[in-house]
Design an enzyme around this catalytic site. Sequence first.
Site, PDB file in Angstrom:
ATOM      1  CG  HIS A  66      -1.891   1.111   1.273  1.00 58.96           C
ATOM      2  ND1 HIS A  66      -1.536   2.386   1.673  1.00 58.96           N
ATOM      3  CD2 HIS A  66      -3.212   1.158   0.966  1.00 58.96           C
ATOM      4  CE1 HIS A  66      -2.602   3.160   1.619  1.00 58.96           C
ATOM      5  NE2 HIS A  66      -3.633   2.445   1.192  1.00 58.96           N
ATOM      6  CG  ASP A  99      -0.836   6.064   2.994  1.00 57.33           C
ATOM      7  OD1 ASP A  99      -0.325   6.985   2.334  1.00 57.33           O
ATOM      8  OD2 ASP A  99      -2.067   5.983   3.216  1.00 57.33           O
ATOM      9  CE  LYS A 100       1.533   0.859   7.599  1.00 63.80           C
ATOM     10  NZ  LYS A 100       2.394   1.353   8.655  1.00 63.80           N
ATOM     11  CD  GLU A 130       7.208  13.091   8.169  1.00 64.95           C
ATOM     12  OE1 GLU A 130       6.431  12.268   7.636  1.00 64.95           O
ATOM     13  OE2 GLU A 130       7.147  13.427   9.361  1.00 64.95           O
ATOM     14  CD  GLU A 155      13.489  18.235  10.072  1.00 57.39           C
ATOM     15  OE1 GLU A 155      13.035  18.777   9.021  1.00 57.39           O
ATOM     16  OE2 GLU A 155      12.796  17.507  10.801  1.00 57.39           O
ATOM     17  CE  LYS A 196      -6.889   1.158   1.229  1.00 57.26           C
ATOM     18  NZ  LYS A 196      -7.889   2.258   1.245  1.00 57.26           N
ATOM     19  CG  PHE A 248      -7.331  -3.119  -6.438  1.00 56.46           C
ATOM     20  CD1 PHE A 248      -6.606  -2.009  -6.875  1.00 56.46           C
ATOM     21  CD2 PHE A 248      -7.179  -3.513  -5.117  1.00 56.46           C
ATOM     22  CE1 PHE A 248      -5.743  -1.319  -6.022  1.00 56.46           C
ATOM     23  CE2 PHE A 248      -6.328  -2.842  -4.250  1.00 56.46           C
ATOM     24  CZ  PHE A 248      -5.609  -1.747  -4.709  1.00 56.46           C
ATOM     25  CG  ASP A 276      -4.052   6.979  -2.978  1.00 59.00           C
ATOM     26  OD1 ASP A 276      -3.963   8.208  -3.183  1.00 59.00           O
ATOM     27  OD2 ASP A 276      -4.586   6.498  -1.963  1.00 59.00           O
ATOM     28  CB  ALA A 277      -0.020  10.400  -3.282  1.00 60.22           C
ATOM     29  NE  ARG A 330      -1.644   9.556   3.172  1.00 61.03           N
ATOM     30  CZ  ARG A 330      -1.749  10.046   1.935  1.00 61.03           C
ATOM     31  NH1 ARG A 330      -2.103  11.308   1.754  1.00 61.03           N
ATOM     32  NH2 ARG A 330      -1.508   9.291   0.895  1.00 61.03           N
ATOM     33  CE  LYS A 331      -4.028   3.383   5.045  1.00 59.78           C
ATOM     34  NZ  LYS A 331      -4.157   4.791   4.636  1.00 59.78           N
ATOM     35  CE  LYS A 366       7.172  11.494  13.984  1.00 67.13           C
ATOM     36  NZ  LYS A 366       5.897  11.788  14.671  1.00 67.13           N
ATOM     37  CE  LYS A 400      13.173  13.207  16.328  1.00 63.39           C
ATOM     38  NZ  LYS A 400      14.652  13.131  16.279  1.00 63.39           N
ATOM     39  CG  ASP A 408       4.890  11.940  18.169  1.00 59.37           C
ATOM     40  OD1 ASP A 408       4.117  12.241  19.095  1.00 59.37           O
ATOM     41  OD2 ASP A 408       5.119  12.697  17.205  1.00 59.37           O
TER      42      ASP A 408
END
Length: 412
Positions: free
Chosen positions: A17, A19-20, A45, A58, A180, A245, A253-254, A259-260, A280, A284, A286
Amino acid sequence: MPKSRKLFTSESVTEGHPDKVADQISDAVLDAILAQDPKGRVAVETFVITGQVHIAGEISTSCYVDIPRIVRQVLRDIGYTRAKYGFDADTCGISVSIDEQSPDIAMGVDRALEVKEGEISAKSQLEALGAGDQGMMFGFACRETKELMPLPIVLAHRLTRTLAAARKNRTIEYLRPDGKAQVTVEYDGYKPARVDAIVVSAQHADGYPLDAIRDNIINHVIDTAIDSNWRDRETRIFVNPTGRFVIGGPLGDAGLTGRKIIADTYGGMARHGGGAFSGKDPTKVDRSGAYAARYVAKNIVASGLADRCEIQIAYAIGVAKPVSVFVECFGTNRIDEEKICQLVDAHFDLRPGAIIERLNLRRPIFRQVSAYGHFGRPDLDLPWEKTDLALALREAAGVKIDEDKFPAPVFT
């Protein structure tokens, strides 16, 4: 729909996918740096689109890594090796825009506010670390599965992993990397009763009829991933519900790092602070704070003190100690939540440096969790998944727990 019937749905996506793809590239860069420089600071990113990979962020490190080479290897590992798949590891364009970590952030991370003001003394650089950002992180655990994870996300991840395996071992030879899955579970209170609906969307080569794709997905993916005991004649199954599909991956798709975040965690069953993990380094919070919160919640549930537990930890940038720790057991606790909070404070050091040390996070272990979930992974030896403090929590609570229903945890 009867009032007592409650449905809950979780989603997972395959490693192909978009995003993955972005998450895996970001974490592969992180791992490559940590392998040479465990103290490296990384915030990367990744953005993928038709024929292109863009990496920005960074990085402060003493080592050199060949980022384009890392990118191409990740794409090969996923399976994007031919233009007909919509993306080609060897011919895609790659741009890199990397700067150093802001000195304004670094000075707060390197030396926490408490150290500067003399409130605490730091024997090591690790102990002196302040939080790399403000924010709140959540951890969760429940007794629905042996992984102490919610059943819907466990089943959704099983589907996508099985789908990917069917492609890689050519059980279904026409599958492509993108895909998916979604699982809806019917609950009786907090107890899963049955699977109500299953959705699988699988990228495929052109020229294959939907009926054949549906039969193969049911026989080789759904029947393998989801035990028949969870399904009945009323379970609804949807396979490629649009009917086609073929165009997928970054061509369709970008994709973007982070995003997941719901698929990465608990499938929506628990709250989320909003911070992504991939790309990260562990300063961090997060990332490290969310891992610590899972570690705390899982040990509480494994101890038998509660059947469900959600932990929130909040930080201020440059400050080592959390500004707050919140415990919610949803009425399943066997001792007062106030007592559980006291046990958390006594047994878990939630300063960033202490988390990094306890969970040994300055290692290249992150790409392996950048697809199919960061939690509830029995296939991996993840330090935040251990229940090594569960017995100590039970003993410190000083309460009698039914050993038949809540046996003492087995440590690995």
